[in-house]
Design an enzyme around this catalytic site. Structure first.
Site, PDB file in Angstrom:
ATOM      1  N   HIS A 142      -3.186  -8.185 -27.305  1.00  0.00           N
ATOM      2  CA  HIS A 142      -2.935  -7.776 -25.914  1.00  0.00           C
ATOM      3  C   HIS A 142      -1.491  -7.321 -25.713  1.00  0.00           C
ATOM      4  CE1 HIS A 142      -6.516 -10.523 -24.560  1.00  0.00           C
ATOM      5  NE2 HIS A 142      -6.889  -9.518 -25.327  1.00  0.00           N
ATOM      6  N   HIS A 148     -12.168  -3.612 -21.906  1.00  0.00           N
ATOM      7  CA  HIS A 148     -11.359  -4.580 -22.654  1.00  0.00           C
ATOM      8  C   HIS A 148     -11.449  -4.318 -24.155  1.00  0.00           C
ATOM      9  CE1 HIS A 148      -8.976  -8.119 -23.370  1.00  0.00           C
ATOM     10  NE2 HIS A 148      -9.783  -8.370 -24.381  1.00  0.00           N
ATOM     11  N   ASP A 199      -8.289  -3.909 -26.615  1.00  0.00           N
ATOM     12  CA  ASP A 199      -8.124  -4.573 -27.914  1.00  0.00           C
ATOM     13  C   ASP A 199      -7.897  -3.557 -29.031  1.00  0.00           C
ATOM     14  OD1 ASP A 199      -8.334  -7.206 -27.101  1.00  0.00           O
ATOM     15  OD2 ASP A 199     -10.453  -7.410 -27.616  1.00  0.00           O
ATOM     16  N   HIS A 209     -12.149  -6.812 -33.889  1.00  0.00           N
ATOM     17  CA  HIS A 209     -10.852  -6.918 -34.567  1.00  0.00           C
ATOM     18  C   HIS A 209     -10.969  -6.678 -36.074  1.00  0.00           C
ATOM     19  CE1 HIS A 209      -9.193  -8.270 -30.831  1.00  0.00           C
ATOM     20  NE2 HIS A 209      -9.931  -9.352 -30.806  1.00  0.00           N
TER      21      HIS A 209
END
EC number: 3.5.1.108
Length: 303
Positions: A78, A237, A241, A264
Site C-alpha cells: 500500500h 483495491h 495492490d 501478490h
C-alpha cells in the site's frame, strides 16, 4: 524533463500491522537522487536496510513481504502504491517493527502523509522501465501480463462467487496518472471474508485486522456499517495492490498491465520474469530538451 522526486520534509505516523497486530512507528525521510526506496528496521541492532526490490520478495500470502540480511519487511504494497501514484522515487522508510501500519486498509492515508511532507523534484531525470515485448505468467487460471504501451495502463478482472461482487463490478481499467490514481484507486480498501478468518488466525495472519482497516464480508453482504467507497471497491483495491507490487521492479512502468485473478505472488512472478528477459524491457528517461514522459504526475506539493 521528467525529474526524480523525494520528500521535502520528514514525516511520522503510528499504526498497527494488519497481520502481526503489532504497534509500529514509521518515519518517512527524504533521500538523494538514485537512492530508490529503502526500508530501514531501526528496532534491530545493528539497523538493517532492505531495498524495495522484487528480487527480495519472500512473502506473498495475503501481503507482499521482503527479506534482506535476515530482516523482514511485511505488507509493503500500500505504501509502495502511494509512492508510485505520486511519482516518488527516493525515500527512506524507517520502521520500529517488521510490518508497515495498515492505516485504513487503503493507500489514501499514505497519499495524505506524502503530500503533507511535501514532494520536491530533484535535479536528475526519472528512470522508467519501458516494456518492449509482451511478458506473461500463469498459475492455473490466473494470469498476469505486461504489453508494450505508450503510457501506463492497468486492467484487472476478479472472480468471486459472492452477491456483493457481481460480474459487472469485477472489472476495472485505469489510464495511470496521479489524479486518476488519487481519485479512482487510492481510497479502495483491502477486503476479507469471514469464512477465511479461521485459516488466517491459524497462520497468525490478520491479527490487526478490523472493520476500521478492511472491508469484511459474510456469505451475503458487507458487514461494515459505512458500506463501500466505490461500487466496485474490491477490484479497484486489486489495482492498488498491483501498482504497489509492480513498483518493486525498481522504476515506474511504461506499458500495459493486465491481471486476471492475479495476486501478490503472480505480480511478483511477472516482475521477476520481466527483469530476467532483457529483450523485453529497457531503461528510458526524459531529460531536459526531450519530450515529457507519457505518464502525468501531479505538480510537486510543497508543504
Amino acid at each position: 524533463m521528467t525529474q526524480q522526486r523525494t520528500l521535502k520534509n520528514t514525516i511520522r505516523a503510528t499504526g498497527v500491522g494488519l497481520h502481526s497486530g503489532d504497534k509500529v512507528y514509521m518515519t518517512l525521510r527524504p533521500a538523494p537522487v538514485d537512492h530508490g526506496i529503502v526500508f530501514r528496521r531501526v528496532d534491530l541492532e545493528p539497523v538493517v536496510e532492505v531495498p524495495a526490490d522484487a528480487e527480495l520478495v519472500t512473502e506473498t500470502t495475503l501481503c507482499t513481504g521482503l527479506t534482506c540480511n535476515g530482516a523482514k519487511i511485511q505488507t509493503v504494497e500500500h505504501l509502495m502504491s502511494a509512492l508510485a501514484g505520486l511519482g516518488v522515487d527516493n525515500v527512506i522508510v524507517e520502521l520500529s517493527s517488521a510490518e508497515l501500519p495498515i492505516m485504513d486498509g487503503s493507500s489514501g492515508p499514505f497519499v495524505f502523509l506524502l503530500q503533507s511532507a511535501g514532494i520536491v523534484e530533484q535535479n536528475k531525470a526519472k528512470r522508467f522501465i519501458r516494456i518492449k515485448q509482451p511478458v506473461e505468467v500463469r498459475e492455473g487460471d490466473k494470469v498476469a501480463r505486461f504489453e508494450p504501451y505508450e503510457g501506463y495502463k492497468l486492467g484487472f478482472t476478479i472472480e468471486f462467487n459472492h452477491p456483493m461482487i457481481p460480474a459487472k463490478q469485477s472489472r476495472q481499467e485505469i489510464e495511470f496518472s496521479t489524479s486518476a490514481y488519487v481519485k479512482e484507486i487510492s481510497r479502495a480498501r483491502t477486503f476479507g471474508f469471514m469464512r477465511d478468518l479461521e485459516y488466517m488466525r491459524e497462520r497468525n495472519l490478520g491479527l490487526g485486522g478490523s472493520m476500521d482497516n478492511a472491508i469484511v464480508l459474510d456469505e451475503f453482504r458487507v458487514l461494515n456499517e459505512d458500506g463501500l467507497r466505490y461500487t466496485n471497491e474490491f477490484v479497484r483495491h486489486k489495482i492498488l495492490d498491483a501498482i504497489g507490487d509492480l513498483y518493486l521492479a525498481g522504476g515506474a512502468i511504461l506499458g500495459a498491465y493486465e491481471g486476471f485473478k492475479s495476486g501478490h505472488a503472480l505480480n511478483n512472478k511477472l516482475v521477476r520474469a520481466l527483469l530476467a528477459d532483457q529483450a523485453a524491457w529497457e531503461w528510458v528517461s526524459f531529460p531536459e530538451g526531450t519530450e515529457q514522459s507519457p505518464v502525468t504526475y501531479a505538480s510537486p506539493v510543497y508543504a
